[in-house]
Design an enzyme around this catalytic site. Structure first.
Site, PDB file in Angstrom:
ATOM      1  CE  LYS A  14      -2.126  -3.534  -1.755  1.00  0.00           C
ATOM      2  NZ  LYS A  14      -1.414  -3.717  -0.475  1.00  0.00           N
ATOM      3  NE  ARG A  89       2.130  -7.283  -4.760  1.00  0.00           N
ATOM      4  CZ  ARG A  89       0.960  -7.410  -4.112  1.00  0.00           C
ATOM      5  NH1 ARG A  89      -0.173  -7.403  -4.753  1.00  0.00           N
ATOM      6  NH2 ARG A  89       0.941  -7.532  -2.812  1.00  0.00           N
ATOM      7  NE  ARG A 128      -5.532  -9.485   6.156  1.00  0.00           N
ATOM      8  CZ  ARG A 128      -4.996  -9.069   5.014  1.00  0.00           C
ATOM      9  NH1 ARG A 128      -5.552  -8.077   4.351  1.00  0.00           N
ATOM     10  NH2 ARG A 128      -3.899  -9.626   4.549  1.00  0.00           N
ATOM     11  NE  ARG A 161      -4.091 -12.618   2.605  1.00  0.00           N
ATOM     12  CZ  ARG A 161      -3.883 -11.498   1.913  1.00  0.00           C
ATOM     13  NH1 ARG A 161      -4.913 -10.681   1.660  1.00  0.00           N
ATOM     14  NH2 ARG A 161      -2.694 -11.171   1.479  1.00  0.00           N
ATOM     15  NE  ARG A 172       1.727 -10.393   2.582  1.00  0.00           N
ATOM     16  CZ  ARG A 172       0.654 -10.281   3.370  1.00  0.00           C
ATOM     17  NH1 ARG A 172       0.559 -10.994   4.481  1.00  0.00           N
ATOM     18  NH2 ARG A 172      -0.320  -9.477   3.053  1.00  0.00           N
TER      19      ARG A 172
HETATM   20  P1  AP5 Z   1      -6.381  -4.469   3.946  1.00  0.00           P
HETATM   21  O1  AP5 Z   1      -7.341  -3.486   3.398  1.00  0.00           O
HETATM   22  O2  AP5 Z   1      -6.699  -5.921   3.787  1.00  0.00           O
HETATM   23  O3  AP5 Z   1      -4.910  -4.161   3.410  1.00  0.00           O
HETATM   24  P2  AP5 Z   1      -4.237  -4.499   2.024  1.00  0.00           P
HETATM   25  O4  AP5 Z   1      -3.332  -3.357   1.689  1.00  0.00           O
HETATM   26  O5  AP5 Z   1      -5.268  -4.893   1.021  1.00  0.00           O
HETATM   27  O6  AP5 Z   1      -3.379  -5.749   2.500  1.00  0.00           O
HETATM   28  P3  AP5 Z   1      -3.128  -7.141   1.814  1.00  0.00           P
HETATM   29  O7  AP5 Z   1      -2.494  -8.002   2.847  1.00  0.00           O
HETATM   30  O8  AP5 Z   1      -4.342  -7.691   1.166  1.00  0.00           O
HETATM   31  O9  AP5 Z   1      -2.090  -6.683   0.730  1.00  0.00           O
HETATM   32  P4  AP5 Z   1      -1.113  -7.504  -0.068  1.00  0.00           P
HETATM   33  O10 AP5 Z   1      -0.706  -6.540  -1.116  1.00  0.00           O
HETATM   34  O11 AP5 Z   1       0.005  -8.127   0.690  1.00  0.00           O
HETATM   35  O12 AP5 Z   1      -1.992  -8.763  -0.508  1.00  0.00           O
HETATM   36  P5  AP5 Z   1      -2.548  -9.278  -1.892  1.00  0.00           P
HETATM   37  O13 AP5 Z   1      -3.738 -10.052  -1.603  1.00  0.00           O
HETATM   38  O14 AP5 Z   1      -2.618  -8.186  -2.911  1.00  0.00           O
HETATM   39  O15 AP5 Z   1      -6.164  -4.116   5.476  1.00  0.00           O
HETATM   40  C1  AP5 Z   1      -5.372  -4.927   6.323  1.00  0.00           C
HETATM   41  C2  AP5 Z   1      -5.982  -4.909   7.731  1.00  0.00           C
HETATM   42  O16 AP5 Z   1      -5.896  -3.587   8.251  1.00  0.00           O
HETATM   43  C3  AP5 Z   1      -7.474  -5.290   7.774  1.00  0.00           C
HETATM   44  O17 AP5 Z   1      -7.733  -6.024   8.937  1.00  0.00           O
HETATM   45  C4  AP5 Z   1      -8.207  -3.931   7.814  1.00  0.00           C
HETATM   46  O18 AP5 Z   1      -9.433  -4.032   8.491  1.00  0.00           O
HETATM   47  C5  AP5 Z   1      -7.198  -3.061   8.568  1.00  0.00           C
HETATM   48  N1  AP5 Z   1      -7.230  -1.661   8.118  1.00  0.00           N
HETATM   49  C6  AP5 Z   1      -7.148  -1.215   6.842  1.00  0.00           C
HETATM   50  N2  AP5 Z   1      -7.171   0.135   6.808  1.00  0.00           N
HETATM   51  C7  AP5 Z   1      -7.285   0.534   8.108  1.00  0.00           C
HETATM   52  C8  AP5 Z   1      -7.353   1.818   8.737  1.00  0.00           C
HETATM   53  N3  AP5 Z   1      -7.299   2.951   8.032  1.00  0.00           N
HETATM   54  N4  AP5 Z   1      -7.450   1.849  10.082  1.00  0.00           N
HETATM   55  C9  AP5 Z   1      -7.463   0.701  10.808  1.00  0.00           C
HETATM   56  N5  AP5 Z   1      -7.415  -0.547  10.271  1.00  0.00           N
HETATM   57  C10 AP5 Z   1      -7.317  -0.623   8.932  1.00  0.00           C
HETATM   58  O19 AP5 Z   1      -1.359 -10.224  -2.370  1.00  0.00           O
HETATM   59  C11 AP5 Z   1      -1.062 -11.427  -1.688  1.00  0.00           C
HETATM   60  C12 AP5 Z   1       0.063 -12.166  -2.413  1.00  0.00           C
HETATM   61  O20 AP5 Z   1      -0.368 -12.482  -3.752  1.00  0.00           O
HETATM   62  C13 AP5 Z   1       1.364 -11.379  -2.609  1.00  0.00           C
HETATM   63  O21 AP5 Z   1       2.202 -11.509  -1.476  1.00  0.00           O
HETATM   64  C14 AP5 Z   1       1.933 -12.083  -3.850  1.00  0.00           C
HETATM   65  O22 AP5 Z   1       2.489 -13.331  -3.494  1.00  0.00           O
HETATM   66  C15 AP5 Z   1       0.705 -12.356  -4.687  1.00  0.00           C
HETATM   67  N6  AP5 Z   1       0.385 -11.265  -5.626  1.00  0.00           N
HETATM   68  C16 AP5 Z   1      -0.752 -10.501  -5.631  1.00  0.00           C
HETATM   69  N7  AP5 Z   1      -0.717  -9.624  -6.644  1.00  0.00           N
HETATM   70  C17 AP5 Z   1       0.456  -9.818  -7.294  1.00  0.00           C
HETATM   71  C18 AP5 Z   1       1.076  -9.206  -8.418  1.00  0.00           C
HETATM   72  N8  AP5 Z   1       0.488  -8.180  -9.072  1.00  0.00           N
HETATM   73  N9  AP5 Z   1       2.299  -9.643  -8.786  1.00  0.00           N
HETATM   74  C19 AP5 Z   1       2.905 -10.684  -8.154  1.00  0.00           C
HETATM   75  N10 AP5 Z   1       2.378 -11.317  -7.089  1.00  0.00           N
HETATM   76  C20 AP5 Z   1       1.158 -10.887  -6.658  1.00  0.00           C
END
Ligand code: AP5
Length: 220
Positions: A14, A89, A128, A161, A172
């Site tokens: 994402k 979410r 990552r 992270r 997660r």
């Molecule tokens: P990346 O692009 O970073 O993936 P992502 O889907 O953004 O993963 P996140 O870990 O950021 O998602 P998340 O939803 O758990 O975290 P968030 O910060 O929202 O890619 C990941 C890796 O893969 C990278 O190294 C990239 O280079 C590689 N990659 C990507 N695409 C690729 C491809 N096509 N080919 C090869 N490599 C690739 O949330 C964190 C925490 O915050 C949650 O656990 C929760 O506690 C809280 N939170 C956030 N939002 C909410 C909400 N709305 N409600 C409640 N809690 C929330």
């Protein structure tokens, strides 16, 4: 105002895709994960409360999320193109977003459901590394920096992270399946969902999404 949502499990890509659509197509990136990490860094009361949930890999309570999103969205004017990453979410967050968009006369144009197999998600997240200064993403095997622990772009320090350790990643993924996957049915019923296989090369994934949005792959 128009909006798109990037929905999918942790590691689906994402944030990576959002960065491409921001620079290539002018969408404003609204990431609740980034906003929460910023709040933790600044030591705000919401940040301190959220930190406990995020370290475990659990969802932060809806009340905190809804308040930070409302704050962030209040400043946008009516012709903004917004791209939500990691929000909504839960069904409650989706209801809040739906209400907010309709009050502003805005359209939810598309929900991209990005998906990939669990073992790939775990390996992406375990490897990552992120630059503390400029935020560029690396992967210890797939996209390694030239010098271990140092950003190629700005020379900043790379870090892992706090929630990118295997046990927390597994939680997660469980939490996503239990609490977020209901949104797939909701948006499918609304006729706005598009499934995208995000296990492919990121250029292919982003290219397909730009085609769907009617954005030129070359000039945006
Ligand atoms: P990346 O692009 O970073 O993936 P992502 O889907 O953004 O993963 P996140 O870990 O950021 O998602 P998340 O939803 O758990 O975290 P968030 O910060 O929202 O890619 C990941 C890796 O893969 C990278 O190294 C990239 O280079 C590689 N990659 C990507 N695409 C690729 C491809 N096509 N080919 C090869 N490599 C690739 O949330 C964190 C925490 O915050 C949650 O656990 C929760 O506690 C809280 N939170 C956030 N939002 C909410 C909400 N709305 N409600 C409640 N809690 C929330």
């Amino acid at each position: 105002m128009k909006a798109i949502i990037l929905l999918g499990p942790p590691g689906a890509g994402k944030g990576t895709i959002a960065e491409r659509l921001r620079s290539g197509a002018g969408y404003i990136h609204v990431s609740t994960g980034d906003m929460l990490r910023e709040a933790i860094k600044s030591g705000t009361p919401s940040g301190m409360e959220a930190d406990v949930f995020m370290k475990r890999g659990d969802l932060v309570p809806d009340s905190i999320i809804i308040s930070i999103v409302e704050d962030r969205l209040s400043g946008f004017d009516s012709d903004a193109s917004l791209m939500f990453d990691g929000f909504p979410r839960t069904l409650k967050q989706a209801d809040m977003l739906g209400g907010m968009l309709s009050r502003k006369g805005a359209v939810l144009k598309r929900v991209f459901f990005l998906d990939a197999p669990d073992d790939l998600l775990v390996s992406r997240l375990c490897g990552r590394r992120i630059c503390r200064s400029c935020g560029v993403n690396y992967h210890v095997r797939n996209v390694p920096p030239k010098k271990t622990g140092i950003c190629d772009v700005c020379g900043g320090e790379l870090y892992q992270r706090a929630d990118d350790h295997e046990d927390t990643i597994k939680n997660r993924l469980e939490v996503y399946k239990r609490q977020t996957s209901d949104l797939i049915k909701r948006y499918e019923a609304d006729g706005v969902l598009l499934r995208v296989d995000s296990s492919r090369d990121v250029n292919e994934v982003v290219g397909d999404m730009m085609d769907d949005l009617g954005i030129c792959r070359c000039c945006g």
